[in-house]
Design a protein around this motif. Structure first.
Motif, mmCIF file in Angstrom:
data_model
loop_
_atom_site.group_PDB
_atom_site.id
_atom_site.type_symbol
_atom_site.label_atom_id
_atom_site.label_comp_id
_atom_site.label_asym_id
_atom_site.label_seq_id
_atom_site.Cartn_x
_atom_site.Cartn_y
_atom_site.Cartn_z
ATOM 1 N N SER A 92 0.487 3.477 8.708
ATOM 2 C CA SER A 92 -0.305 2.919 7.634
ATOM 3 C C SER A 92 -1.058 1.970 8.550
ATOM 4 O O SER A 92 -0.756 1.337 9.420
ATOM 5 N N PRO A 94 -5.332 -0.489 8.044
ATOM 6 C CA PRO A 94 -6.677 -0.324 7.757
ATOM 7 C C PRO A 94 -7.306 0.837 8.902
ATOM 8 O O PRO A 94 -6.953 0.729 10.071
ATOM 9 N N THR A 95 -8.084 1.805 8.256
ATOM 10 C CA THR A 95 -8.405 3.123 9.257
ATOM 11 C C THR A 95 -9.113 2.693 10.493
ATOM 12 O O THR A 95 -8.802 3.254 11.549
ATOM 13 N N GLY A 143 -8.103 11.131 0.892
ATOM 14 C CA GLY A 143 -8.341 9.769 1.457
ATOM 15 C C GLY A 143 -7.630 8.777 0.607
ATOM 16 O O GLY A 143 -7.718 8.874 -0.724
ATOM 17 N N ARG A 144 -7.021 7.558 1.121
ATOM 18 C CA ARG A 144 -6.477 6.482 0.402
ATOM 19 C C ARG A 144 -6.470 5.424 1.166
ATOM 20 O O ARG A 144 -6.450 5.422 2.605
ATOM 21 N N ARG A 145 -6.841 4.178 0.712
ATOM 22 C CA ARG A 145 -7.154 2.987 1.277
ATOM 23 C C ARG A 145 -5.552 2.571 2.314
ATOM 24 O O ARG A 145 -4.560 2.870 1.839
ATOM 25 N N ASP A 146 -5.828 2.419 3.678
ATOM 26 C CA ASP A 146 -4.807 1.926 4.376
ATOM 27 C C ASP A 146 -3.903 3.313 4.920
ATOM 28 O O ASP A 146 -2.864 2.982 5.301
ATOM 29 N N GLY A 148 -5.327 6.134 5.987
ATOM 30 C CA GLY A 148 -6.511 7.107 6.643
ATOM 31 C C GLY A 148 -5.821 8.267 7.325
ATOM 32 O O GLY A 148 -5.992 9.315 7.550
#
Ligand SMILES: NC(=O)c1ccc[n+]([C@@H]2O[C@H](COP(=O)([O-])OP(=O)(O)OC[C@H]3O[C@@H](n4cnc5c(N)ncnc54)[C@H](OP(=O)(O)O)[C@@H]3O)[C@@H](O)[C@H]2O)c1
Length: 217
Positions: A92, A94-95, A143-146, A148
């Motif tokens: 996990s 930020p991408t 896709g999902r925040r944090d 990626g």
């Protein structure tokens, strides 16, 4: 598929859904080959199941290990009838902040190694006209925040599972991806369902040799 006497390779068998699936397969009369990195957990599960179960500790962040794992299990048991690729790893962050190592390892564990295993084991299943290849995906693969790296790798896995199904499904080999939902495990401590219940649903799909509405492909 009648699981009695079948040889089942379960990755991710050291904890969570894979652990419970291995137990339930053994209770159904199958012989289980257990894999994950933590060998103590695998040995303990193997001892709990009985002398037919074997432990095969491998780190699937290197797909060469996946090939070695497949060969090890065939050497130990003669064949694999069911491949349940349950191992997964949730990276996990930020991408765009993910390190290349994190990106690489997420795709190796979650997508490439399961396909390397399938690639090594599928030809013999097709030749015998019988087998099951199950992969474990996730509802957040869009896709999902944090998440990626995790979601992207699982999307790749779902897509490759679908391709494989179109290539060899119908030749006696069932190929499907299973989305377990939100399950209380080390990876997802707030999950709503107990891992033994998710494993029971996966077991039912394996025995039926097909998916259901909760199966992605
Ligand atoms: N729990 C959920 O809500 C949920 C939702 C959607 C999908 N899933 C998927 O369900 C599967 C099972 O996860 P879980 O929830 O049961 O979590 P878990 O208890 O953390 O299980 C993950 C398993 O994967 C193995 N693993 C992780 N990295 C590995 C590596 N590099 N090499 C080999 N094995 C590795 C772990 O074993 P070691 O640490 O011993 O290697 C462990 O046995 C995963 O594919 C996960 O993505 C879970």
């Amino acid at each position: 598929m009648d699981l009695n006497g079948k040889i089942c390779l379960v990755t991710g068998a050291s904890s969570g859904i894979g652990y419970e699936l291995a137990l339930q397969l053994a209770e159904s009369g199958a012989t289980v080959a257990l894999s994950a990195r933590r060998s103590e957990e695998l040995d303990a599960l193997s001892a709990r199941i009985g002398p037919e179960a074997t432990a095969h500790p491998f780190d699937l962040s290197d797909p060469a290990h996946a090939l070695q794992l497949a060969d090890d299990v065939v050497a130990a048991h003669g064949r694999v009838d069911v491949l349940a690729s349950v191992a997964g790893s949730k990276v996990s962050g930020p991408t765009v902040a993910l390190s290349l190592d994190d990106l690489d390892s997420s795709f190796q564990v979650n997508a490439i190694s399961p396909m390397a295993l399938a690639g090594r084991l599928a030809p013999a299943m097709v030749e015998r006209g019988e087998g099951v290849i199950a992969t474990v995906t996730t509802s957040i693969s869009g896709g999902r925040r944090d998440l990626g790296a995790y979601a992207g790798a699982k999307a790749a896995l779902a897509s490759m599972t679908q391709s494989l199904r179109q290539e060899i499904g119908g030749k006696g080999v069932a190929v499907f991806a299973f989305d377990p939902g939100w399950v209380r495990t080390g990876m997802s401590p707030d999950g709503k369902e107990e891992p033994q219940d998710a494993a029971a649903r996966l077991l039912a799909h394996i025995a039926a040799g097909r998916g259901s509405r909760e199966v992605l492909v």
